[in-house]
Design a protein around this motif. Sequence first.
Motif, PDB file in Angstrom:
ATOM      1  N   GLY A  39      34.366 -67.709 -23.437  1.00  0.00           N
ATOM      2  CA  GLY A  39      33.987 -66.555 -24.256  1.00  0.00           C
ATOM      3  C   GLY A  39      34.964 -66.321 -25.391  1.00  0.00           C
ATOM      4  N   THR A  40      35.662 -67.363 -25.824  1.00  0.00           N
ATOM      5  CA  THR A  40      36.782 -67.199 -26.753  1.00  0.00           C
ATOM      6  C   THR A  40      36.387 -66.488 -28.036  1.00  0.00           C
ATOM      7  OG1 THR A  40      37.673 -69.272 -25.874  1.00  0.00           O
ATOM      8  CG2 THR A  40      38.703 -68.391 -27.863  1.00  0.00           C
ATOM      9  N   PHE A  41      35.419 -67.036 -28.757  1.00  0.00           N
ATOM     10  CA  PHE A  41      35.073 -66.510 -30.083  1.00  0.00           C
ATOM     11  C   PHE A  41      33.616 -66.092 -30.154  1.00  0.00           C
ATOM     12  CE2 PHE A  41      38.476 -69.690 -31.116  1.00  0.00           C
ATOM     13  CZ  PHE A  41      39.442 -68.769 -31.502  1.00  0.00           C
ATOM     14  N   TRP A  42      33.366 -65.049 -30.944  1.00  0.00           N
ATOM     15  CA  TRP A  42      31.997 -64.640 -31.213  1.00  0.00           C
ATOM     16  C   TRP A  42      31.353 -65.557 -32.239  1.00  0.00           C
ATOM     17  CZ3 TRP A  42      28.166 -61.959 -29.279  1.00  0.00           C
ATOM     18  CH2 TRP A  42      27.075 -61.655 -30.094  1.00  0.00           C
ATOM     19  N   SER A  43      32.093 -65.887 -33.302  1.00  0.00           N
ATOM     20  CA  SER A  43      31.525 -66.676 -34.397  1.00  0.00           C
ATOM     21  C   SER A  43      32.402 -67.877 -34.708  1.00  0.00           C
ATOM     22  CB  SER A  43      31.348 -65.822 -35.656  1.00  0.00           C
ATOM     23  OG  SER A  43      32.599 -65.320 -36.097  1.00  0.00           O
ATOM     24  N   GLU A  44      31.814 -68.866 -35.342  1.00  0.00           N
ATOM     25  CA  GLU A  44      32.516 -70.107 -35.657  1.00  0.00           C
ATOM     26  C   GLU A  44      33.706 -69.863 -36.588  1.00  0.00           C
ATOM     27  OE1 GLU A  44      33.369 -74.187 -35.719  1.00  0.00           O
ATOM     28  OE2 GLU A  44      32.097 -73.026 -34.379  1.00  0.00           O
ATOM     29  N   ASP A  45      33.560 -68.939 -37.549  1.00  0.00           N
ATOM     30  CA  ASP A  45      34.612 -68.706 -38.546  1.00  0.00           C
ATOM     31  C   ASP A  45      35.378 -67.411 -38.299  1.00  0.00           C
ATOM     32  OD1 ASP A  45      33.908 -71.049 -39.925  1.00  0.00           O
ATOM     33  OD2 ASP A  45      32.357 -70.007 -41.058  1.00  0.00           O
ATOM     34  N   GLU A  46      35.396 -66.949 -37.063  1.00  0.00           N
ATOM     35  CA  GLU A  46      35.988 -65.650 -36.725  1.00  0.00           C
ATOM     36  C   GLU A  46      37.443 -65.524 -37.190  1.00  0.00           C
ATOM     37  OE1 GLU A  46      37.039 -63.707 -32.460  1.00  0.00           O
ATOM     38  OE2 GLU A  46      34.934 -64.191 -32.809  1.00  0.00           O
ATOM     39  N   MET A  47      38.255 -66.523 -36.902  1.00  0.00           N
ATOM     40  CA  MET A  47      39.672 -66.461 -37.262  1.00  0.00           C
ATOM     41  C   MET A  47      39.875 -66.571 -38.769  1.00  0.00           C
ATOM     42  SD  MET A  47      41.446 -66.083 -34.429  1.00  0.00           S
ATOM     43  CE  MET A  47      43.076 -66.814 -34.555  1.00  0.00           C
TER      44      MET A  47
ATOM     45  N   ALA B  45      23.028 -70.640 -33.923  1.00  0.00           N
ATOM     46  CA  ALA B  45      22.190 -71.673 -33.318  1.00  0.00           C
ATOM     47  C   ALA B  45      23.047 -72.602 -32.464  1.00  0.00           C
ATOM     48  CB  ALA B  45      21.477 -72.462 -34.410  1.00  0.00           C
ATOM     49  N   GLY B  46      22.643 -72.818 -31.238  1.00  0.00           N
ATOM     50  CA  GLY B  46      23.402 -73.684 -30.349  1.00  0.00           C
ATOM     51  C   GLY B  46      24.633 -73.049 -29.763  1.00  0.00           C
ATOM     52  N   GLY B  47      24.843 -71.735 -30.016  1.00  0.00           N
ATOM     53  CA  GLY B  47      26.002 -71.044 -29.469  1.00  0.00           C
ATOM     54  C   GLY B  47      25.823 -70.747 -27.985  1.00  0.00           C
ATOM     55  N   MET B  48      26.844 -70.130 -27.384  1.00  0.00           N
ATOM     56  CA  MET B  48      26.835 -69.920 -25.948  1.00  0.00           C
ATOM     57  C   MET B  48      25.682 -69.034 -25.488  1.00  0.00           C
ATOM     58  SD  MET B  48      28.317 -70.860 -23.160  1.00  0.00           S
ATOM     59  CE  MET B  48      29.986 -71.414 -23.570  1.00  0.00           C
ATOM     60  N   ILE B  49      25.328 -68.017 -26.282  1.00  0.00           N
ATOM     61  CA  ILE B  49      24.198 -67.169 -25.900  1.00  0.00           C
ATOM     62  C   ILE B  49      22.924 -68.000 -25.812  1.00  0.00           C
ATOM     63  CG2 ILE B  49      22.716 -65.258 -26.624  1.00  0.00           C
ATOM     64  CD1 ILE B  49      25.186 -63.956 -27.866  1.00  0.00           C
ATOM     65  N   ALA B  50      22.693 -68.840 -26.813  1.00  0.00           N
ATOM     66  CA  ALA B  50      21.502 -69.691 -26.815  1.00  0.00           C
ATOM     67  C   ALA B  50      21.526 -70.664 -25.641  1.00  0.00           C
ATOM     68  CB  ALA B  50      21.402 -70.447 -28.133  1.00  0.00           C
TER      69      ALA B  50
ATOM     70  N   ILE C  68      24.513 -56.894 -27.700  1.00  0.00           N
ATOM     71  CA  ILE C  68      23.717 -58.126 -27.700  1.00  0.00           C
ATOM     72  C   ILE C  68      23.905 -58.880 -26.387  1.00  0.00           C
ATOM     73  CG2 ILE C  68      23.481 -60.407 -28.776  1.00  0.00           C
ATOM     74  CD1 ILE C  68      24.135 -59.034 -31.468  1.00  0.00           C
ATOM     75  N   LEU C  69      25.146 -58.974 -25.921  1.00  0.00           N
ATOM     76  CA  LEU C  69      25.396 -59.643 -24.642  1.00  0.00           C
ATOM     77  C   LEU C  69      24.620 -58.956 -23.517  1.00  0.00           C
ATOM     78  CD1 LEU C  69      29.236 -60.440 -24.610  1.00  0.00           C
ATOM     79  CD2 LEU C  69      27.338 -61.921 -25.304  1.00  0.00           C
ATOM     80  N   ARG C  70      24.639 -57.644 -23.497  1.00  0.00           N
ATOM     81  CA  ARG C  70      23.934 -56.912 -22.437  1.00  0.00           C
ATOM     82  C   ARG C  70      22.439 -57.226 -22.464  1.00  0.00           C
ATOM     83  NH1 ARG C  70      27.183 -52.481 -24.473  1.00  0.00           N
ATOM     84  NH2 ARG C  70      29.020 -52.187 -23.154  1.00  0.00           N
ATOM     85  N   ARG C  71      21.877 -57.297 -23.666  1.00  0.00           N
ATOM     86  CA  ARG C  71      20.436 -57.583 -23.765  1.00  0.00           C
ATOM     87  C   ARG C  71      20.104 -58.969 -23.230  1.00  0.00           C
ATOM     88  NH1 ARG C  71      20.923 -54.790 -28.828  1.00  0.00           N
ATOM     89  NH2 ARG C  71      20.892 -56.743 -30.023  1.00  0.00           N
ATOM     90  N   HIS C  72      21.073 -59.868 -23.287  1.00  0.00           N
ATOM     91  CA  HIS C  72      20.860 -61.228 -22.798  1.00  0.00           C
ATOM     92  C   HIS C  72      21.336 -61.402 -21.347  1.00  0.00           C
ATOM     93  CE1 HIS C  72      19.582 -63.343 -26.532  1.00  0.00           C
ATOM     94  NE2 HIS C  72      20.176 -62.310 -27.114  1.00  0.00           N
ATOM     95  N   GLY C  73      21.719 -60.314 -20.710  1.00  0.00           N
ATOM     96  CA  GLY C  73      22.139 -60.384 -19.317  1.00  0.00           C
ATOM     97  C   GLY C  73      23.459 -61.095 -19.116  1.00  0.00           C
ATOM     98  N   ILE C  74      24.350 -61.022 -20.102  1.00  0.00           N
ATOM     99  CA  ILE C  74      25.642 -61.705 -20.044  1.00  0.00           C
ATOM    100  C   ILE C  74      26.750 -60.679 -19.837  1.00  0.00           C
ATOM    101  CG2 ILE C  74      27.262 -63.186 -21.291  1.00  0.00           C
ATOM    102  CD1 ILE C  74      24.835 -64.269 -22.871  1.00  0.00           C
ATOM    103  N   GLU C  75      27.584 -60.913 -18.842  1.00  0.00           N
ATOM    104  CA  GLU C  75      28.688 -60.018 -18.519  1.00  0.00           C
ATOM    105  C   GLU C  75      29.981 -60.496 -19.184  1.00  0.00           C
ATOM    106  OE1 GLU C  75      28.902 -58.972 -14.212  1.00  0.00           O
ATOM    107  OE2 GLU C  75      27.245 -60.411 -14.036  1.00  0.00           O
ATOM    108  N   LEU C  76      30.963 -59.605 -19.190  1.00  0.00           N
ATOM    109  CA  LEU C  76      32.285 -59.923 -19.705  1.00  0.00           C
ATOM    110  C   LEU C  76      33.283 -59.801 -18.564  1.00  0.00           C
ATOM    111  CD1 LEU C  76      33.191 -60.646 -22.574  1.00  0.00           C
ATOM    112  CD2 LEU C  76      33.977 -58.300 -22.849  1.00  0.00           C
TER     113      LEU C  76
END
Length: 316
Positions: free
Chosen positions: A226-234, A255-260, A299-307
């Motif tokens: 779960g390191t980064f939300w986006s590819e260019d975050e840093m 596209a192709g990210g962890m949520i997908a 968004i994570l909650r809507r996809h059933g993903i916990e932290l």
Amino acid sequence: MKIIVLGSAAGGGFPQWNCNCRNCAGLRTGTINASARTQSSIAVSSDGLHWVLINASPDILAQIRATPVLQPARARRDSGIVAVMLMDAQIDHVTGLLMLREGKPLPLYCTASVWDDLNTSLPLAPVLSHYCGVRWRALEVAQEGPAMMPVSVPGLNGIRFTPLSLESKAPPYSPHRERPGVGDNIGLLIEDLEHGKSVFYAPGLGVVEPHVEAAMRGADCLLVDGTFWSEDEMIEQELSTKRAADMGHLPQSGAGGMIAVLDSLDAHPDAPAKPRRKILIHINNTNPILDDDSEQRAILRRHGIELAFDGMEIRL
């Protein structure tokens, strides 16, 4: 099987000691709804008394103090930790070994490439030889990803660990950094043989290869990068010039990210969907999902993903 999340953050923890990004500054001042986190590690047990520590973070002493079951106090000097297993040789996953130097010789499970790094580029093993010492137990990872080479750890009855090769990054100090090889990074399929339940654990995951996807699809619980939300975050926050992929991590969004990827596990045409927990771990201090009130967390909650959070308990 019981799993305790000892630490849920990426390297540096949250807040990071020298960082004043929105998240770190907001946590210190109380202007965001977030919780502090130490650097990632989990503990696994079958009986609640004997534990395998998976990764030994620099925060290990604080994590042990916060987890009384790891100190059962059966003798004048005692520990519930029967072995340590390493996913890689990253500094935030191995330097906690030095904090365990007062104990008995430590069974240490890792791949040959990680063991090589711990004897050369980051020579913790030679240093520990002057204290408790370590007893290396090799984790074999097949040259072909789908092949399985499970191991059992004495003291952990009924639990089987199967390492899987991952496409990610070796540490910056490793000679394999730009020439990654099998065993530099692994994921773990952790199975409770008595109850038929399993967890797939991969705090560092850059690419979901077919054999990794198969392991994820069959698991009852996923504890994944779960390191980064986006590819260019840093880059966007002007904290680095590196993208998530440059550091061996698959971001959540896009596209192709962890949520997908996690969504796709429930929509495979050849396999019925199975109920599974999906949990992100190893969260970088810059990731907006650390703010409980953020749009990204919603968004994570809507996809059933916990932290994952420090002290989180998972029972299977």
